[in-house]
Design a protein around this motif. Structure first.
Motif, PDB file in Angstrom:
ATOM      1  N   UNK A 291      -9.211  16.361  -6.104  1.00 58.38           N
ATOM      2  CA  UNK A 291      -9.447  15.010  -6.483  1.00 58.38           C
ATOM      3  C   UNK A 291      -8.510  14.032  -7.310  1.00 58.38           C
ATOM      4  N   UNK A 292      -6.597  15.161  -7.697  1.00 57.40           N
ATOM      5  CA  UNK A 292      -6.040  14.116  -7.874  1.00 57.40           C
ATOM      6  C   UNK A 292      -5.220  13.218  -7.290  1.00 57.40           C
ATOM      7  N   UNK A 293      -5.179  13.450  -6.073  1.00 56.71           N
ATOM      8  CA  UNK A 293      -4.580  13.190  -5.426  1.00 56.71           C
ATOM      9  C   UNK A 293      -4.959  11.414  -4.608  1.00 56.71           C
ATOM     10  N   UNK A 294      -6.361  11.727  -4.879  1.00 53.77           N
ATOM     11  CA  UNK A 294      -6.528   9.926  -4.364  1.00 53.77           C
ATOM     12  C   UNK A 294      -6.871   9.688  -6.227  1.00 53.77           C
ATOM     13  N   UNK A 296      -3.920   9.023  -7.522  1.00 57.63           N
ATOM     14  CA  UNK A 296      -2.710   8.691  -7.884  1.00 57.63           C
ATOM     15  C   UNK A 296      -3.218   7.971  -6.323  1.00 57.63           C
ATOM     16  N   UNK A 297      -3.112   8.337  -6.185  1.00 61.03           N
ATOM     17  CA  UNK A 297      -3.006   7.054  -4.468  1.00 61.03           C
ATOM     18  C   UNK A 297      -3.296   5.989  -5.148  1.00 61.03           C
ATOM     19  N   UNK A 298      -4.676   6.159  -5.348  1.00 54.57           N
ATOM     20  CA  UNK A 298      -6.092   5.141  -6.014  1.00 54.57           C
ATOM     21  C   UNK A 298      -4.651   3.800  -6.871  1.00 54.57           C
ATOM     22  N   UNK A 299      -3.767   4.296  -7.676  1.00 53.77           N
ATOM     23  CA  UNK A 299      -2.999   3.686  -9.208  1.00 53.77           C
ATOM     24  C   UNK A 299      -1.732   3.349  -8.012  1.00 53.77           C
ATOM     25  N   UNK A 300      -1.787   4.720  -7.086  1.00 53.98           N
ATOM     26  CA  UNK A 300      -0.232   3.392  -6.403  1.00 53.98           C
ATOM     27  C   UNK A 300      -0.101   2.311  -5.564  1.00 53.98           C
ATOM     28  N   UNK A 301      -1.072   2.032  -5.733  1.00 58.69           N
ATOM     29  CA  UNK A 301      -2.551   1.047  -4.620  1.00 58.69           C
ATOM     30  C   UNK A 301      -2.590   0.090  -5.406  1.00 58.69           C
ATOM     31  N   UNK A 302      -2.470   0.402  -7.126  1.00 57.20           N
ATOM     32  CA  UNK A 302      -3.194  -1.002  -7.842  1.00 57.20           C
ATOM     33  C   UNK A 302      -1.522  -1.374  -7.722  1.00 57.20           C
ATOM     34  N   UNK A 303      -0.508  -0.437  -8.483  1.00 53.16           N
ATOM     35  CA  UNK A 303       0.774  -0.757  -8.343  1.00 53.16           C
ATOM     36  C   UNK A 303       1.064  -2.203  -7.435  1.00 53.16           C
TER      37      UNK A 303
END
Ligand code: 3HC
Length: 311
Positions: A291-294, A296-303
């Motif tokens: 689930x690490x990629x999910x 990371x994607x959620x953090x990148x999206x939030x940024x």
């Protein structure tokens, strides 16, 4: 030594005040709540594994839908409880790391295998039944966020218990083979369900302090006895036999008396030597890595959204 602040805090507890995240609280109160709430959350998440094992093999669509809903509920319970623990100043990542490293406990009950479909009924009936006994008093826990999380959780647990008992009823009233499956599940889940309430009061490390702080409203043995008194008649109604030759109703007290609980088994499971401990932690580790990629994607999206909103 009891400080001025400790005494004032205890007065608030005695007045049945709700303690909220920004209030002053003794370090010990904070520590024992992080310990209990996080282990409770871990139990919910790990508990999804034995139950989830039968989603693809449920005997009918109706049973599959109920089991899917229950497993999803457990995930949600984990979410509420991790969030309640975070109000005490710990991070979700820290708590997950404690579970995956084996530092944190989760309920012993989830280290047993679900060998047949009847186990899904026994888990709903006995494990969620035991969880309700122990969690209804937690709705009146002195720590606000934990008490409030438990109100929603208890409502959903009632559905879990009812669907489990109804499943056991269908089997117990079914063919002889189905009744044998139900009895076999009861045989394997009865004693581990009694261990869910924790060690006997005289061996409970936290009960005295947690009862003084009104985190724990009733002792381990009290709640265990309530569970036994409520569950034995339910087994009788199903026409199933409780796997305890020494079980007897004390007509004076109105309580059922049981044979000895095997506390060495309990200790072994807590040490990590239960039937499924390794498998459960491996499954959680794999889920965390996969689930690490999910995350990371959620953090990148939030940024990105934050950067865009800042323009
Ligand atoms: N499994 C694993 N560890 C257990 C245990 C069990 N069944 N019973 C006790 N322990 C541990 C305690 O965590 C403590 O170890 P620690 O100091 O490392 O945390 C030690 O054994 C001594 O036990 P105590 O009685 O002193 O500990 P507590 O006062 O915390 O009482 C408890 C244990 C009754 C489980 C209490 O922690 C509690 O009420 N927890 C919240 C409710 C909970 O976790 N319920 C079980 C989860 S199952 C569930 O809810 C899922 C459901 O949806 C099916």
């Amino acid at each position: 030594p009891v400080t001025e602040e400790d005494a004032r805090f205890q007065q608030r507890i005695d007045n049945e005040d709700k303690i909220e995240p920004r209030d002053w609280m003794p370090d010990g109160y904070r520590r024992t709540l992080v310990r209990q709430i996080s282990q409770h959350a871990h139990s919910e998440i790990v508990g999804m594994l034995p139950e989830g094992n039968w989603i693809t093999r449920a005997p009918s669509l109706r049973r599959k839908v109920a089991l899917l809903a229950k497993v999803q509920d457990e995930g949600g319970h984990g979410l509420y409880l991790y969030s309640a623990a975070e109000t005490l100043g710990v991070s979700r990542d820290e708590l997950v790391e404690q579970l995956l490293s084996g530092k944190a406990k989760y309920s012993s009950i989830f280290n047993y295998p679900t060998l047949t479909w009847a186990d899904i009924g026994a888990i709903g009936w006995l494990v969620d039944g035991a969880a309700i006994m122990n969690q209804v008093p937690l709705c009146r826990c002195s720590y606000g966020p934990y008490a409030r999380a438990m109100v929603r959780i208890c409502r959903e647990e009632s559905f879990h218990q009812r669907q489990g008992y109804e499943l056991m009823m269908a089997l117990a009233k079914g063919t002889p083979e189905q009744k044998r499956m139900a009895q076999d599940a009861l045989n394997r889940w009865w004693w581990p369900s009694l261990m869910m309430f924790g060690p006997p009061d005289e061996h409970s490390a936290h009960s005295a302090q947690n009862m003084a702080w009104k985190i724990k409203r009733f002792s381990n043995d009290d709640l265990r006895q309530r569970f036994i008194d409520a569950t034995v008649p339910q087994a009788e109604y199903l026409g199933l036999t409780i796997p305890d030759p020494e079980l007897r109703l004390n007509t004076e007290t109105g309580h059922y008396e049981i044979g000895p609980i095997d506390w060495t088994e309990f200790e072994q499971v807590l040490k990590g030597n239960g039937p499924c401990n390794r498998e459960r932690i491996e499954a959680r580790r794999k889920a965390w890595d996969d689930g690490a990629w999910v995350r990371e994607a959620a953090v990148a999206h939030a940024r990105k959204r934050k950067a865009r909103d800042m323009k």
